[in-house]
Design a protein around this motif. Structure first.
Motif, PDB file in Angstrom:
ATOM      1  N   LEU A 215     -26.624 -51.288 -42.865  1.00  0.00           N
ATOM      2  CA  LEU A 215     -26.388 -51.044 -41.444  1.00  0.00           C
ATOM      3  C   LEU A 215     -24.957 -50.615 -41.116  1.00  0.00           C
ATOM      4  O   LEU A 215     -24.765 -49.695 -40.319  1.00  0.00           O
ATOM      5  N   PRO A 216     -23.920 -51.234 -41.685  1.00  0.00           N
ATOM      6  CA  PRO A 216     -22.574 -50.759 -41.375  1.00  0.00           C
ATOM      7  C   PRO A 216     -22.344 -49.299 -41.750  1.00  0.00           C
ATOM      8  O   PRO A 216     -21.709 -48.556 -41.002  1.00  0.00           O
ATOM      9  N   MET A 217     -22.859 -48.869 -42.909  1.00  0.00           N
ATOM     10  CA  MET A 217     -22.689 -47.474 -43.306  1.00  0.00           C
ATOM     11  C   MET A 217     -23.412 -46.537 -42.338  1.00  0.00           C
ATOM     12  O   MET A 217     -22.885 -45.512 -41.913  1.00  0.00           O
ATOM     13  N   VAL A 218     -24.631 -46.909 -41.974  1.00  0.00           N
ATOM     14  CA  VAL A 218     -25.388 -46.105 -41.019  1.00  0.00           C
ATOM     15  C   VAL A 218     -24.663 -46.045 -39.680  1.00  0.00           C
ATOM     16  O   VAL A 218     -24.579 -44.991 -39.038  1.00  0.00           O
ATOM     17  N   ALA A 219     -24.102 -47.188 -39.258  1.00  0.00           N
ATOM     18  CA  ALA A 219     -23.391 -47.236 -37.984  1.00  0.00           C
ATOM     19  C   ALA A 219     -22.175 -46.324 -37.989  1.00  0.00           C
ATOM     20  O   ALA A 219     -21.829 -45.709 -36.968  1.00  0.00           O
ATOM     21  N   ARG A 220     -21.523 -46.223 -39.122  1.00  0.00           N
ATOM     22  CA  ARG A 220     -20.302 -45.425 -39.200  1.00  0.00           C
ATOM     23  C   ARG A 220     -20.575 -43.927 -39.124  1.00  0.00           C
ATOM     24  O   ARG A 220     -19.789 -43.166 -38.546  1.00  0.00           O
ATOM     25  N   TYR A 221     -21.687 -43.482 -39.720  1.00  0.00           N
ATOM     26  CA  TYR A 221     -21.856 -42.046 -39.923  1.00  0.00           C
ATOM     27  C   TYR A 221     -22.950 -41.381 -39.085  1.00  0.00           C
ATOM     28  O   TYR A 221     -22.974 -40.160 -38.987  1.00  0.00           O
ATOM     29  N   VAL A 234     -40.016 -49.424 -34.986  1.00  0.00           N
ATOM     30  CA  VAL A 234     -40.019 -50.484 -33.977  1.00  0.00           C
ATOM     31  C   VAL A 234     -38.936 -50.266 -32.923  1.00  0.00           C
ATOM     32  O   VAL A 234     -38.986 -50.886 -31.850  1.00  0.00           O
ATOM     33  N   GLU A 235     -37.956 -49.399 -33.236  1.00  0.00           N
ATOM     34  CA  GLU A 235     -36.897 -49.139 -32.261  1.00  0.00           C
ATOM     35  C   GLU A 235     -36.233 -47.812 -32.601  1.00  0.00           C
ATOM     36  O   GLU A 235     -36.079 -47.457 -33.773  1.00  0.00           O
ATOM     37  N   ALA A 236     -35.855 -47.074 -31.565  1.00  0.00           N
ATOM     38  CA  ALA A 236     -35.193 -45.782 -31.752  1.00  0.00           C
ATOM     39  C   ALA A 236     -34.195 -45.565 -30.630  1.00  0.00           C
ATOM     40  O   ALA A 236     -34.384 -46.031 -29.500  1.00  0.00           O
ATOM     41  N   GLY A 237     -33.104 -44.863 -30.930  1.00  0.00           N
ATOM     42  CA  GLY A 237     -32.106 -44.575 -29.908  1.00  0.00           C
ATOM     43  C   GLY A 237     -30.799 -44.172 -30.540  1.00  0.00           C
ATOM     44  O   GLY A 237     -30.711 -43.919 -31.748  1.00  0.00           O
ATOM     45  N   THR A 238     -29.732 -44.108 -29.729  1.00  0.00           N
ATOM     46  CA  THR A 238     -28.424 -43.814 -30.283  1.00  0.00           C
ATOM     47  C   THR A 238     -27.967 -44.997 -31.124  1.00  0.00           C
ATOM     48  O   THR A 238     -28.347 -46.145 -30.880  1.00  0.00           O
ATOM     49  N   THR A 239     -27.147 -44.707 -32.121  1.00  0.00           N
ATOM     50  CA  THR A 239     -26.688 -45.764 -33.029  1.00  0.00           C
ATOM     51  C   THR A 239     -25.933 -46.854 -32.275  1.00  0.00           C
ATOM     52  O   THR A 239     -26.178 -48.053 -32.479  1.00  0.00           O
TER      53      THR A 239
END
Length: 542
Positions: A215-221, A234-239
């Protein structure tokens, strides 16, 4: 498909053939040109299968039963196999988790990089050669000309992943699918590879579909993400929105499983250490040739550490820093060239049998360290085989008690390792290590192969057991987030030397060495909020 959309997936459903079991259920998402889009979920969530379906690389047992995949206005589920082959690589590139299995071990790097260019372009051999050298330079390969004649095994994991990225980006695809591209890499190399991937894709205007449980890597990029559980979104949207204000319980569960700093414990460091390593030097023999013997390679340069009773000392550093070699040397699995190891103030060789009974090890991959032919009960009982004065009935009773302590019921006793999940197998490995009630435990990357929620469970279990039995521990890891949760003291290694050490809070809050700062800058500091979300603040960055 809306205007400005590069990829549109609608109502994609996959199931296991002959069993009619759905593994991907009604998945829909869009990716815009140049966007970095993330798919997050644990193992078994269906994220990798959903993305492999985009280029028809599903396993034979999986079939698509519904849905459309529109890429650049074409439904690629309806095109011929010949058209698919021209699409893969040239228009859609793929970077997988383990580059060693993606690169052909029997072919030189040059031949493998040229293969795609020869198949998808009309370039002459000399033009292909120049393009390959230029791309290898861009991805940070120091001697591109020499690399062309080398084989994959001659490079580190990070370098192999750079080469894999170079092979994909040579063809300038419109979409890059990166499936867990950095899971097997340490934090610094992981960040380097991701920064490189972002730089290359931005320069070419390539969109990225990033699949990960990190999750941290995904959040960064990433710009936007979808969260998958059991084959469904189950959920979608902006990071930013999903991380700070998660709506679904599963997303909140993932975020709550991220490691946070543990409490400060009081450790008596005035008494004699439980374990002392003094001036440890380890040389590995050099590669032999027909005419001469190769020069030995020094892995450890006079390393000394102390570990006190009940203390958890974390050994951190990048790949090749010597941390695993030091752990194996202390365990007696690698013979030191110079130096000595002391156990409770006496040399380890004074009573080797007692030392081996009191020094246990938990390895990174439990599947390779557990005998697949033995039941779980037999594996735990085996750890008690050399304990004096314990009868068969007492061994079985202790084995069952230990399995219960690690959260495995008696129902698991007669199963085999392949019948357990990765987290359950690691619990068995921990049970084997603590069954003897050792004074000292070496944990070598014990949670690096686990999903975020399973990792949190195993770390909690480890902390509970350490408090209950008070064993000293050398905790080897490249994941500094995990270290921050479990360690009392931190030792940083680079190139076979200790460059910095101190208590956990001092190292994490006020590191002195540039290398330590670089390690810490690759992981976030987490601030939990009232809604179950997190705010990620990247350390040591303005």
């Amino acid at each position: 498909m809306t205007e400005g959309t590069l990829l549109s997936v609608r109502n994609l459903s996959l199931q296991i053939a002959r069993r009619d079991v759905g593994v991907v259920k009604d998945v829909s998402f869009d990716v815009a040109p140049g966007e970095i889009f993330g798919i997050v979920g644990e193992s078994g969530s269906g994220k990798s299968l959903a993305t492999r379906a985009l280029v028809s690389l599903l396993p034979p047992v999986i079939r698509k039963i519904a849905g459309t995949i529109i890429f650049k206005g074409r439904d690629i589920t309806a095109i011929s196999e010949k058209d698919l082959r021209s699409l893969r690589g040239a228009e859609i590139g793929l970077v997988f988790q383990e580059p060693m299995t993606s690169l052909n071990p029997s072919m030189t790097i040059g031949r493998q990089l040229e293969e795609g260019l020869a198949l998808h372009t009309q370039d002459t051999p000399s033009v292909r050669h120049e393009k390959i050298l230029s791309m290898l330079g861009r991805v940070g390969i120091r001697d591109p000309e020499r690399a062309l004649d080398s084989y994959p095994h001659e490079f580190s994991g990070g370098m192999r992943q750079r080469i894999m990225l170079a092979s994909v980006m040579l063809l300038k695809p419109a979409l890059l699918i990166a499936d867990e591209p950095t899971t097997a890499l340490d934090a610094v190399i992981q960040r380097d590879v991701m920064e490189l991937m972002v730089e290359l894709t931005k320069a070419e205007g390539t969109a990225v579909l990033l699949i990960s449980h990190d999750l941290p890597m995904v959040a960064r990029y990433t710009d936007r993400i979808v969260v998958m559980e059991k084959g469904s979104i189950v959920e979608a949207g902006t990071t930013e929105q999903i991380l700070e204000r998660p709506q679904h319980p599963y997303t909140r569960k993932l975020l709550s499983s991220l490691p946070v700093r543990g409490e400060v414990r009081s450790i008596d460091t005035t008494s004699a250490p439980m374990i002392s390593a003094r001036n440890i030097v380890v040389d590995y023999p050099g590669r032999k040739s027909f005419l001469k013997k190769g020069e030995p390679k020094r892995a450890l340069h006079g390393v000394s550490i102390d570990i006190h009773e009940g203390e958890v000392v974390a050994l951190v550093g990048g790949s090749g820093s010597g941390k695993t070699t030091l752990g194996r040397t202390i365990a007696g699995l690698v013979k030191e060239t110079e130096g000595q190891v002391l156990f409770q103030g006496r040399t380890r060789d004074h009573d080797w049998r007692d030392y081996r009974l009191n020094c246990q090890m938990v390895f990174q991959d439990p599947y390779s360290s557990l005998d697949p032919r033995m039941t779980i009960l037999a594996l735990v009982e085996e750890a008690l085989r050399l304990v004096p004065g314990i009868e068969r009935a007492a061994k079985m009773k202790r084995a069952y008690e230990t399995l219960d302590e690690v959260g495995l019921s008696a129902d698991f006793a007669l199963r085999y390792p392949h019948e357990l999940s990765g987290g359950q197998r690691q619990r068995v490995a921990i049970a084997r290590a603590i069954a003897r009630r050792p004074r000292f435990l070496i944990a070598d990357e014990p949670v690096s192969a686990l999903d975020v929620t399973v990792r949190a469970q195993v770390l909690s279990l480890f902390s509970d057991l350490q408090k209950r039995y008070g064993f000293s521990c050398l905790f080897i890891s490249h994941d500094l987030g995990v270290v921050e949760q479990v360690a009392d003291r931190v030792i940083v290694m680079q190139d076979g030397r200790i460059i910095e050490q101190g208590d956990r809070n001092t190292i994490f809050d006020t590191p002195k060495e540039a290398y330590t700062r670089r390690l810490l800058s690759a992981i976030p500091a987490l601030d939990l909020n009232e809604t179950g979300g997190v705010k990620l603040k990247w350390r040591l960055e303005a």
